[in-house]
Design a protein around this motif. Sequence first.
Motif, PDB file in Angstrom:
ATOM      1  N   LEU A  24     125.358  90.544  45.900  1.00  0.00           N
ATOM      2  CA  LEU A  24     124.694  89.911  46.892  1.00  0.00           C
ATOM      3  C   LEU A  24     123.276  89.722  46.704  1.00  0.00           C
ATOM      4  N   GLU A  25     123.279  90.775  47.514  1.00  0.00           N
ATOM      5  CA  GLU A  25     121.457  91.701  47.819  1.00  0.00           C
ATOM      6  C   GLU A  25     120.474  90.686  46.461  1.00  0.00           C
ATOM      7  N   LEU A  26     121.397  91.098  45.022  1.00  0.00           N
ATOM      8  CA  LEU A  26     120.863  90.947  43.891  1.00  0.00           C
ATOM      9  C   LEU A  26     120.222  89.494  43.506  1.00  0.00           C
ATOM     10  N   LYS A 105     142.141  88.347  44.603  1.00  0.00           N
ATOM     11  CA  LYS A 105     141.332  89.478  42.930  1.00  0.00           C
ATOM     12  C   LYS A 105     142.559  90.181  42.392  1.00  0.00           C
ATOM     13  N   PRO A 106     141.820  90.233  41.477  1.00  0.00           N
ATOM     14  CA  PRO A 106     140.597  90.783  41.115  1.00  0.00           C
ATOM     15  C   PRO A 106     140.238  89.275  40.604  1.00  0.00           C
ATOM     16  N   PHE A 107     138.356  89.404  41.102  1.00  0.00           N
ATOM     17  CA  PHE A 107     138.121  87.962  40.479  1.00  0.00           C
ATOM     18  C   PHE A 107     137.295  88.169  39.871  1.00  0.00           C
ATOM     19  N   ASN A 108     136.566  87.358  38.427  1.00  0.00           N
ATOM     20  CA  ASN A 108     134.776  87.141  38.473  1.00  0.00           C
ATOM     21  C   ASN A 108     134.054  87.063  38.793  1.00  0.00           C
ATOM     22  N   LEU A 109     133.053  87.843  39.292  1.00  0.00           N
ATOM     23  CA  LEU A 109     132.515  87.969  39.881  1.00  0.00           C
ATOM     24  C   LEU A 109     131.037  86.906  39.233  1.00  0.00           C
ATOM     25  N   GLU A 110     130.741  86.238  38.097  1.00  0.00           N
ATOM     26  CA  GLU A 110     129.539  85.141  38.016  1.00  0.00           C
ATOM     27  C   GLU A 110     130.933  83.444  38.976  1.00  0.00           C
ATOM     28  N   GLU A 111     131.954  84.294  38.810  1.00  0.00           N
ATOM     29  CA  GLU A 111     133.063  82.315  39.115  1.00  0.00           C
ATOM     30  C   GLU A 111     132.312  82.389  41.015  1.00  0.00           C
ATOM     31  N   LEU A 112     132.522  83.833  41.589  1.00  0.00           N
ATOM     32  CA  LEU A 112     132.356  83.709  43.069  1.00  0.00           C
ATOM     33  C   LEU A 112     131.117  83.546  42.951  1.00  0.00           C
ATOM     34  N   GLU A 117     127.306  79.681  45.483  1.00  0.00           N
ATOM     35  CA  GLU A 117     126.450  79.206  45.786  1.00  0.00           C
ATOM     36  C   GLU A 117     126.706  77.428  46.417  1.00  0.00           C
ATOM     37  N   LYS A 118     127.495  77.387  45.620  1.00  0.00           N
ATOM     38  CA  LYS A 118     128.169  75.846  46.416  1.00  0.00           C
ATOM     39  C   LYS A 118     128.586  75.627  47.386  1.00  0.00           C
ATOM     40  N   LEU A 119     129.177  76.943  48.070  1.00  0.00           N
ATOM     41  CA  LEU A 119     129.473  76.660  49.591  1.00  0.00           C
ATOM     42  C   LEU A 119     128.314  75.848  50.083  1.00  0.00           C
ATOM     43  N   ILE A 120     126.928  78.090  50.224  1.00  0.00           N
ATOM     44  CA  ILE A 120     126.002  76.788  50.309  1.00  0.00           C
ATOM     45  C   ILE A 120     125.880  75.449  50.207  1.00  0.00           C
ATOM     46  N   GLU A 121     125.558  75.218  49.154  1.00  0.00           N
ATOM     47  CA  GLU A 121     124.018  74.088  49.269  1.00  0.00           C
ATOM     48  C   GLU A 121     124.739  72.819  49.807  1.00  0.00           C
ATOM     49  N   LYS A 122     125.919  72.964  49.945  1.00  0.00           N
ATOM     50  CA  LYS A 122     126.847  71.657  50.094  1.00  0.00           C
ATOM     51  C   LYS A 122     127.140  71.913  51.768  1.00  0.00           C
ATOM     52  N   ASN A 123     126.888  72.639  52.345  1.00  0.00           N
ATOM     53  CA  ASN A 123     127.225  72.698  53.988  1.00  0.00           C
ATOM     54  C   ASN A 123     125.856  72.387  54.145  1.00  0.00           C
ATOM     55  N   LYS A 124     124.904  73.034  53.282  1.00  0.00           N
ATOM     56  CA  LYS A 124     122.846  72.352  53.749  1.00  0.00           C
ATOM     57  C   LYS A 124     123.022  71.514  53.727  1.00  0.00           C
ATOM     58  N   LYS A 125     123.321  70.089  52.434  1.00  0.00           N
ATOM     59  CA  LYS A 125     123.823  68.702  52.630  1.00  0.00           C
ATOM     60  C   LYS A 125     124.157  67.692  53.616  1.00  0.00           C
ATOM     61  N   LEU A 126     125.224  68.991  54.036  1.00  0.00           N
ATOM     62  CA  LEU A 126     126.661  68.425  55.116  1.00  0.00           C
ATOM     63  C   LEU A 126     125.547  68.071  56.171  1.00  0.00           C
ATOM     64  N   GLN A 127     124.662  68.724  56.769  1.00  0.00           N
ATOM     65  CA  GLN A 127     123.839  69.338  57.999  1.00  0.00           C
ATOM     66  C   GLN A 127     122.312  68.627  57.955  1.00  0.00           C
ATOM     67  N   VAL A 128     121.938  67.349  56.790  1.00  0.00           N
ATOM     68  CA  VAL A 128     121.341  66.735  56.522  1.00  0.00           C
ATOM     69  C   VAL A 128     121.766  65.369  57.656  1.00  0.00           C
ATOM     70  N   LYS A 129     121.283  65.118  58.611  1.00  0.00           N
ATOM     71  CA  LYS A 129     121.394  63.714  58.863  1.00  0.00           C
ATOM     72  C   LYS A 129     120.264  62.509  58.424  1.00  0.00           C
ATOM     73  N   GLU A 130     120.402  61.216  59.759  1.00  0.00           N
ATOM     74  CA  GLU A 130     119.451  60.688  58.949  1.00  0.00           C
ATOM     75  C   GLU A 130     118.247  60.944  60.167  1.00  0.00           C
ATOM     76  N   THR A 131     117.862  60.934  58.999  1.00  0.00           N
ATOM     77  CA  THR A 131     115.705  60.865  59.482  1.00  0.00           C
ATOM     78  C   THR A 131     115.341  60.385  60.173  1.00  0.00           C
ATOM     79  N   ILE A 132     113.916  60.460  61.141  1.00  0.00           N
ATOM     80  CA  ILE A 132     113.967  59.364  61.617  1.00  0.00           C
ATOM     81  C   ILE A 132     112.499  59.715  61.732  1.00  0.00           C
ATOM     82  N   GLY A 133     111.190  58.564  61.560  1.00  0.00           N
ATOM     83  CA  GLY A 133     109.930  59.188  61.631  1.00  0.00           C
ATOM     84  C   GLY A 133     109.324  59.491  62.660  1.00  0.00           C
TER      85      GLY A 133
END
Length: 235
Positions: A24-26, A105-112, A117-133
């Motif tokens: 993960l650090e890599l 487990k056991p799981f494929n590292l690449e799949e993990l 990545e998908k979970l983090i990206e999805k969460n970031k998108k959910l946090q963007v609400k209506e933007t005001i000027g």
Amino acid sequence: MAGKASILLADDEENLHEALKLNLELEGYTVTSAYNGSEALKAIANEYFDLIILDVMMPEIDGISVAETVRVNNNEVPILMLSAKNTGADRVLGLKKGADDYLTKPFNLEELLIRIEKLIEKNKKLQVKETIGEQYDFGNNKIDFKAQEAITWNGTKVDLSKKEAMLLKLLIENKGEVVSREKILQMVWGYNVYPTTRTIDNFILNFRKYFEQDSKNPKYFHSVRGSGYKFTPEE
């Protein structure tokens, strides 16, 4: 990756834990380790994470109970559960108790790594609400976010600190909704260690002084005990 996403890795299997942490650090993530459920809950109470990876079978408090506690506290952080149990019932229980994803487990590292990545990206998108000027008016108050200043209901000009302007904007963009302390930390403070609740309360008290005609009976800025903070515009 824009900025380092922070991950809590809670797994008591030492060899797997160290291998996962290294990978993960890599990938550019900041990783905090917990080796049992109690350590995981302590870390969650003190820091903001973009993702929590929870092993189901852990000493002291199991991963299912940790996930349940996180959700009871209205923390919406994405949770990825890891388990040696591969039955449908276990997967359903994990998802029911608050996991967003479940990997056996056991799981494929690449799949993990892709799932993370998908979970983090999805969460970031959910946090963007209506933007005001750059400017926003409510009641007789006027805020200029860019200039970091406001004209209050009685015509007084107030200089806003950068954090005041950011917190105001965040609350107004989420108007009518409770904004959690975790989200305020991520969007305004931008680092992992939480400011105390008192710190945010002091900001809210300032906003009441600036913008409320009666600061003891606020119309716009509210603290919601145990949940967060809310801006309510005029109907």
